[in-house]
Motif scaffolding. Structure first.
Motif, PDB file in Angstrom:
ATOM      1  N   ARG B 211       0.819  -1.200   0.000  1.00  0.00           N
ATOM      2  CA  ARG B 211       0.000   0.000   0.000  1.00  0.00           C
ATOM      3  C   ARG B 211       0.863   1.265   0.000  1.00  0.00           C
ATOM      4  O   ARG B 211       0.436   2.308  -0.470  1.00  0.00           O
ATOM      5  CB  ARG B 211      -0.921  -0.005   1.223  1.00  0.00           C
ATOM      6  CG  ARG B 211      -2.307   0.480   0.934  1.00  0.00           C
ATOM      7  CD  ARG B 211      -3.096   0.704   2.205  1.00  0.00           C
ATOM      8  NE  ARG B 211      -3.250  -0.499   2.994  1.00  0.00           N
ATOM      9  CZ  ARG B 211      -4.294  -1.309   2.903  1.00  0.00           C
ATOM     10  NH1 ARG B 211      -5.252  -1.044   2.056  1.00  0.00           N
ATOM     11  NH2 ARG B 211      -4.370  -2.371   3.669  1.00  0.00           N
ATOM     12  N   LYS B 214       1.240   3.663  -3.014  1.00  0.00           N
ATOM     13  CA  LYS B 214       0.242   4.740  -3.086  1.00  0.00           C
ATOM     14  C   LYS B 214      -0.580   4.860  -4.353  1.00  0.00           C
ATOM     15  O   LYS B 214      -1.626   5.485  -4.359  1.00  0.00           O
ATOM     16  CB  LYS B 214       0.886   6.105  -2.801  1.00  0.00           C
ATOM     17  CG  LYS B 214       1.514   6.131  -1.430  1.00  0.00           C
ATOM     18  CD  LYS B 214       1.410   7.475  -0.766  1.00  0.00           C
ATOM     19  CE  LYS B 214       1.831   7.399   0.679  1.00  0.00           C
ATOM     20  NZ  LYS B 214       3.215   6.923   0.884  1.00  0.00           N
ATOM     21  N   SER B 236       1.549  -6.871  -2.251  1.00  0.00           N
ATOM     22  CA  SER B 236       0.781  -7.315  -1.092  1.00  0.00           C
ATOM     23  C   SER B 236      -0.694  -7.234  -1.449  1.00  0.00           C
ATOM     24  O   SER B 236      -1.076  -6.604  -2.435  1.00  0.00           O
ATOM     25  CB  SER B 236       1.040  -6.397   0.095  1.00  0.00           C
ATOM     26  OG  SER B 236       0.405  -5.150  -0.151  1.00  0.00           O
ATOM     27  N   ARG B 237      -1.510  -7.839  -0.617  1.00  0.00           N
ATOM     28  CA  ARG B 237      -2.948  -7.726  -0.859  1.00  0.00           C
ATOM     29  C   ARG B 237      -3.413  -6.289  -0.672  1.00  0.00           C
ATOM     30  O   ARG B 237      -4.341  -5.837  -1.344  1.00  0.00           O
ATOM     31  CB  ARG B 237      -3.697  -8.653   0.088  1.00  0.00           C
ATOM     32  CG  ARG B 237      -5.188  -8.473   0.017  1.00  0.00           C
ATOM     33  CD  ARG B 237      -5.881  -9.766   0.270  1.00  0.00           C
ATOM     34  NE  ARG B 237      -7.235  -9.569   0.730  1.00  0.00           N
ATOM     35  CZ  ARG B 237      -7.956 -10.515   1.301  1.00  0.00           C
ATOM     36  NH1 ARG B 237      -7.411 -11.696   1.529  1.00  0.00           N
ATOM     37  NH2 ARG B 237      -9.181 -10.289   1.661  1.00  0.00           N
ATOM     38  N   GLN B 250      -0.510 -10.788  -6.385  1.00  0.00           N
ATOM     39  CA  GLN B 250      -0.561 -10.910  -4.916  1.00  0.00           C
ATOM     40  C   GLN B 250       0.248 -12.080  -4.368  1.00  0.00           C
ATOM     41  O   GLN B 250       0.148 -13.203  -4.817  1.00  0.00           O
ATOM     42  CB  GLN B 250      -2.005 -11.063  -4.453  1.00  0.00           C
ATOM     43  CG  GLN B 250      -2.103 -11.093  -2.933  1.00  0.00           C
ATOM     44  CD  GLN B 250      -3.529 -11.280  -2.471  1.00  0.00           C
ATOM     45  OE1 GLN B 250      -4.440 -10.651  -2.996  1.00  0.00           O
ATOM     46  NE2 GLN B 250      -3.724 -12.151  -1.503  1.00  0.00           N
ATOM     47  N   ILE B 251       1.038 -11.754  -3.361  1.00  0.00           N
ATOM     48  CA  ILE B 251       1.850 -12.748  -2.672  1.00  0.00           C
ATOM     49  C   ILE B 251       1.308 -12.892  -1.264  1.00  0.00           C
ATOM     50  O   ILE B 251       0.979 -11.897  -0.618  1.00  0.00           O
ATOM     51  CB  ILE B 251       3.321 -12.286  -2.673  1.00  0.00           C
ATOM     52  CG1 ILE B 251       3.861 -12.378  -4.109  1.00  0.00           C
ATOM     53  CG2 ILE B 251       4.171 -13.127  -1.721  1.00  0.00           C
ATOM     54  CD1 ILE B 251       5.129 -11.644  -4.326  1.00  0.00           C
ATOM     55  N   GLN B 253      -0.802 -15.541   1.859  1.00  0.00           N
ATOM     56  CA  GLN B 253      -1.605 -16.699   2.206  1.00  0.00           C
ATOM     57  C   GLN B 253      -2.713 -16.972   1.190  1.00  0.00           C
ATOM     58  O   GLN B 253      -3.032 -18.107   0.901  1.00  0.00           O
ATOM     59  CB  GLN B 253      -2.225 -16.484   3.576  1.00  0.00           C
ATOM     60  CG  GLN B 253      -2.854 -17.728   4.113  1.00  0.00           C
ATOM     61  CD  GLN B 253      -2.501 -17.956   5.559  1.00  0.00           C
ATOM     62  OE1 GLN B 253      -1.999 -17.090   6.246  1.00  0.00           O
ATOM     63  NE2 GLN B 253      -2.758 -19.145   6.021  1.00  0.00           N
ATOM     64  N   THR B 254      -3.304 -15.918   0.657  1.00  0.00           N
ATOM     65  CA  THR B 254      -4.329 -16.123  -0.360  1.00  0.00           C
ATOM     66  C   THR B 254      -3.830 -15.667  -1.729  1.00  0.00           C
ATOM     67  O   THR B 254      -4.618 -15.381  -2.618  1.00  0.00           O
ATOM     68  CB  THR B 254      -5.641 -15.402   0.001  1.00  0.00           C
ATOM     69  OG1 THR B 254      -5.312 -14.095   0.470  1.00  0.00           O
ATOM     70  CG2 THR B 254      -6.392 -16.116   1.090  1.00  0.00           C
ATOM     71  N   GLY B 267       7.353  -0.723   0.986  1.00  0.00           N
ATOM     72  CA  GLY B 267       6.071  -0.190   1.463  1.00  0.00           C
ATOM     73  C   GLY B 267       5.090  -1.288   1.819  1.00  0.00           C
ATOM     74  O   GLY B 267       3.898  -1.176   1.568  1.00  0.00           O
ATOM     75  N   SER B 269       3.837  -3.668   5.118  1.00  0.00           N
ATOM     76  CA  SER B 269       3.975  -3.646   6.572  1.00  0.00           C
ATOM     77  C   SER B 269       4.435  -4.987   7.146  1.00  0.00           C
ATOM     78  O   SER B 269       5.054  -5.030   8.197  1.00  0.00           O
ATOM     79  CB  SER B 269       2.652  -3.239   7.218  1.00  0.00           C
ATOM     80  OG  SER B 269       1.637  -4.177   6.892  1.00  0.00           O
ATOM     81  N   GLN B 273      -0.296 -12.694   7.006  1.00  0.00           N
ATOM     82  CA  GLN B 273      -0.747 -13.340   5.765  1.00  0.00           C
ATOM     83  C   GLN B 273       0.197 -13.048   4.603  1.00  0.00           C
ATOM     84  O   GLN B 273       0.283 -13.822   3.664  1.00  0.00           O
ATOM     85  CB  GLN B 273      -2.153 -12.855   5.381  1.00  0.00           C
ATOM     86  CG  GLN B 273      -3.238 -13.244   6.357  1.00  0.00           C
ATOM     87  CD  GLN B 273      -3.520 -12.160   7.374  1.00  0.00           C
ATOM     88  OE1 GLN B 273      -2.724 -11.231   7.530  1.00  0.00           O
ATOM     89  NE2 GLN B 273      -4.624 -12.274   8.075  1.00  0.00           N
ATOM     90  N   HIS B 274       0.868 -11.907   4.651  1.00  0.00           N
ATOM     91  CA  HIS B 274       1.851 -11.619   3.599  1.00  0.00           C
ATOM     92  C   HIS B 274       3.121 -12.434   3.836  1.00  0.00           C
ATOM     93  O   HIS B 274       3.655 -13.049   2.914  1.00  0.00           O
ATOM     94  CB  HIS B 274       2.178 -10.123   3.533  1.00  0.00           C
ATOM     95  CG  HIS B 274       3.055  -9.797   2.355  1.00  0.00           C
ATOM     96  ND1 HIS B 274       2.560  -9.721   1.071  1.00  0.00           N
ATOM     97  CD2 HIS B 274       4.385  -9.583   2.265  1.00  0.00           C
ATOM     98  CE1 HIS B 274       3.560  -9.474   0.235  1.00  0.00           C
ATOM     99  NE2 HIS B 274       4.679  -9.370   0.934  1.00  0.00           N
ATOM    100  N   ASN B 288      10.955   0.501   4.228  1.00  0.00           N
ATOM    101  CA  ASN B 288       9.705   0.972   4.822  1.00  0.00           C
ATOM    102  C   ASN B 288      10.020   2.207   5.654  1.00  0.00           C
ATOM    103  O   ASN B 288      11.055   2.268   6.320  1.00  0.00           O
ATOM    104  CB  ASN B 288       9.102  -0.126   5.705  1.00  0.00           C
ATOM    105  CG  ASN B 288       7.645   0.154   6.038  1.00  0.00           C
ATOM    106  OD1 ASN B 288       7.308   1.208   6.571  1.00  0.00           O
ATOM    107  ND2 ASN B 288       6.794  -0.800   5.717  1.00  0.00           N
ATOM    108  N   ASP B 306      11.893   6.478   2.762  1.00  0.00           N
ATOM    109  CA  ASP B 306      10.827   6.650   1.785  1.00  0.00           C
ATOM    110  C   ASP B 306      11.170   5.846   0.526  1.00  0.00           C
ATOM    111  O   ASP B 306      12.210   6.072  -0.096  1.00  0.00           O
ATOM    112  CB  ASP B 306      10.719   8.151   1.457  1.00  0.00           C
ATOM    113  CG  ASP B 306       9.593   8.450   0.479  1.00  0.00           C
ATOM    114  OD1 ASP B 306       9.007   7.489  -0.080  1.00  0.00           O
ATOM    115  OD2 ASP B 306       9.311   9.642   0.274  1.00  0.00           O
ATOM    116  N   LEU B 307      10.314   4.929   0.187  1.00  0.00           N
ATOM    117  CA  LEU B 307      10.616   4.059  -0.955  1.00  0.00           C
ATOM    118  C   LEU B 307      10.807   4.849  -2.241  1.00  0.00           C
ATOM    119  O   LEU B 307      11.575   4.456  -3.116  1.00  0.00           O
ATOM    120  CB  LEU B 307       9.539   2.984  -1.110  1.00  0.00           C
ATOM    121  CG  LEU B 307       8.159   3.340  -1.672  1.00  0.00           C
ATOM    122  CD1 LEU B 307       8.099   3.120  -3.185  1.00  0.00           C
ATOM    123  CD2 LEU B 307       7.105   2.498  -1.006  1.00  0.00           C
TER     124      LEU B 307
END
Ligand SMILES: Cc1cc2nc3c(=O)[nH]c(=O)nc-3n(C[C@H](O)[C@H](O)[C@H](O)COP(=O)(O)OP(=O)(O)OC[C@H]3O[C@@H](n4cnc5c(N)ncnc54)[C@H](O)[C@@H]3O)c2cc1C
Lengths: 256, 325
Positions: B211, B214, B236-237, B250-251, B253-254, B267, B269, B273-274, B288, B306-307
């Motif tokens: 996220r 941005k 990430s999700r 998406q990487i 658990q799901t 960026g 967290s 699950q990630h 991060n 800052d990425l």
């Protein structure tokens, strides 16, 4: 339409794993409907709303699975079936498939939906194995499903690409993320679910011989991955950090 | 005892996937001096058979038919069952890819066999073939074997090393005559969406955005870094849910479970699950701006910053050092 969903109860995705006496401990663990199976339930409900008919959710497990089955009923499924396997010592995907195949033996179905994988054992075997065993075609990792008469037009995710597939009912499909947004059970839904039929069948009431359900595989050991050492957070000016990182990746980690 | 192993190879856009070679290496180990036979199906696969030999197959069986131009479980199922029934292998290995995941359970069901999915390592214990596989999306592992009958397993990309390519190796190539009938599913169209040529599950290096990027445009600096390193871009999700990128990236658990040599999380967290999808990567870098972010707990190297400042600098620096080599 006769719509069936095969569903599994799994650990909440937040859970950490603890191993005790070689087994995964379930103590204090929160359970959920396997996330991919939730998509399958949602899709089944939408199909019923569009085409009429009935949604039956089937699960194999212990008595505790009743809770997740009630959740499925509260989402909008019409009936639930629990195949109780508590007395069954040894079970793998071969066993589960044989039990499900025996259950579906005398049923009429137009479509069976499931998740493409469960978030515990993650084998993804049950859908295709079951379809093969009961002699119907299957399409895995679907992200869109349209049914017109007896023809299903499906989009499936193939490692990022999209395949558009056509198949005839009866059919088994497994859900991929993106298929839909599963609904939360509503309060009236939860009230209604209490009165909906939940049938419990003991696995040995099914028409299946012991040697047909004997597991083909055996787990020898379960273990946790080694704990990672705390890493190195770099300091200094950002330019220096970046230079340092590149150097470390090349010289220490040797991955570039 | 020496065993006969069938390895089902896979091609994508007319190229063999690297995991085919990894499966051959796994097959060699299981064969213990026995024979490794590679099978490949498609509309036109003759150009691919040599490489299978160079990477260790003793013999190759190819099945060509216009009805095999795209994968279908019925079409490929008929072909591979015919091959299995004629050579009667002790073990069958497939890649744990879309194709392998789709067809291995069908073959196992048809053969009334045990199937071990998503193996990351193999060892021999006397006559037993013992596979290691992640469970709970990599939060734990198990060792498993098939008790009796043919052993079938799918091999996760990127975990078992392929053998060195040896062009001096020779092996016979056989053609399997196949008649494909009764296809119950028909592929009407394949819409290619993967942006870069590097597939996430097979990538050696992954640059992942969360996220914190941005916006959709925020992925651009990540893509530039990926291009310099020949890496794939993942997410990430959080980033997928916010519509910054496609769910296919998406990487977690799901999403996809990946094990590259290098994973650079930008960026992100580091939600549990990630982590489930990437924590078994060999080396993890976290970028991060929040020093308390959980991702730093699994990272080997971290930059707090800052990425949008760090990632372009990283791209420049890699460009510089990779050029001088
Ligand atoms: C059933 C279930 C399944 C799930 N499956 C998955 C899954 O498969 N994969 C997955 O990833 N998640 C999954 N999740 C979601 C997961 O819980 C998290 O919500 C998600 O991973 C958060 O994504 P994120 O890290 O990108 O976003 P956030 O948690 O919002 O983190 C953003 C990070 O970016 C940092 N940041 C912001 N701006 C900058 C900047 N300019 N420079 C540097 N850093 C910056 C912030 O400090 C923050 O740490 C699942 C959740 C559930 C309930």
């Amino acid at each position: 339409m006769n719509i069936f969903v095969i569903m599994k109860r799994t650990f909440d995705t937040e859970e950490k794993i603890v191993i005790e006496n070689g087994k995964i401990s379930e103590e204090g663990v929160e359970f959920i409907i396997n996330p991919y199976d939730e998509y399958a339930i949602e899709e089944a409900i939408q199909l019923r709303d569009d085409h009429g008919g009935e949604v039956t959710v089937v699960s194999i497990g212990s008595e505790e699975v009743e809770k997740e089955l009630r959740t499925a009923l509260a989402m909008g499924a019409d009936k639930a079936v629990l195949i109780n396997n508590e007395e069954l010592e040894d079970s793998d995907q071969y066993t589960t498939t044989a039990l499900l195949a025996a259950y579906f033996g005398d049923k009429e179905y137009d479509i069976i939906l499931g998740g493409n994988v469960s978030n515990d054992n993650s084998t993804g075997q049950i859908g295709p194995r079951l379809a093969e065993k009961i002699g119907i075609p299957y399409v895995t990792t679907i992200t869109k499903l349209d049914i017109d008469g007896s023809t299903a037009t499906i989009e499936r995710d193939v490692e990022g690409d999209v395949e558009i597939v056509e198949a005839q009912l009866p059919l088994l499909v497994t859900a991929q993320q993106g298929l839909n947004e599963p609904r939360y059970p509503s309060l009236p839904g939860i009230m209604k679910a209490k009165k909906k039929p939940l049938e419990e069948i003991d696995y040995d009431e099914l028409d299946v011989e012991d040697d047909e359900i004997e597991a083909k595989t055996e787990t020898i050991e379960r273990y946790l991955p080694p704990k990672k050492e705390a890493g190195k957070v770099l300091d200094g000016e950002v330019d220096d950090q970046v230079q340092e990182l590149v150097k470390l990746l090349r010289q220490e980690a040797k991955v570039i | 005892m020496a065993k006969k192993v069938l390895v089902i190879a896979e091609s994508r856009e007319s190229e063999l996937r690297n995991v085919s070679f990894e499966a051959i290496a796994a097959g060699k180990e299981i064969a213990a001096g026995g024979e490794v036979i590679a099978a490949i199906a498609g509309e036109n696969v003759s150009a691919l058979t040599d490489a299978l030999v160079h990477y260790g197959a003793d013999r190759v069986i190819k099945a060509e038919n216009e009805k095999l131009s795209t994968y279908t479980s019925d079409g490929y199922g008929q072909v591979f069952l015919q091959i299995i029934n004629s050579i009667k292998p002790d073990a069958i290995l497939l890649p744990h890819t879309s194709m392998g995941k789709d067809i291995a359970p069908k073959l196992a069901s048809k053969l009334d066999a045990g199937l071990i999915s998503d193996a990351t390592a193999i060892e021999l214990d006397g006559e037993d073939i013992v596979f290691t596989r992640p469970i709970y999306s990599g939060k734990a592992f198990e060792k498993k074997k098939v008790k009796a009958g043919v052993t079938i397993a799918t091999i996760r990309p990127n975990n078992i090393s392929a053998l060195e390519k040896d062009e001096s190796r020779s092996g016979e190539v056989f053609s399997e005559d196949v008649e494909i009938k009764d296809l119950r599913t028909i592929v009407k169209e394949v819409v290619r969406k993967s942006t870069s040529g590097v597939d996430l599950s097979e990538a050696k290096v992954i640059i992942a955005g969360g996220r914190g990027v941005k916006s959709e445009d925020g992925f651009e600096p990540l893509q530039e870094l990926a291009d310099v390193l020949g890496a794939a871009v993942g997410a990430s999700r959080g980033a997928c849910d916010a519509d910054y990128c496609d769910y296919s990236l998406q990487i977690g658990q799901t999403g996809k479970v990946v094990t590259p040599d290098l994973y650079i999380a930008c960026g992100i967290s580091g939600a549990i699950q990630h982590l489930a999808g990437m924590s078994n990567s060999k080396v993890i870098v976290a970028i991060n701006k929040d020093p308390e972010a959980n991702i730093f707990n699994v990272a080997d190297y971290g930059i707090v910053g800052d990425l949008f400042e760090v990632v372009p600098l990283l791209t420049q620096e890699f460009k510089k050092v990779l050029q001088t080599n």
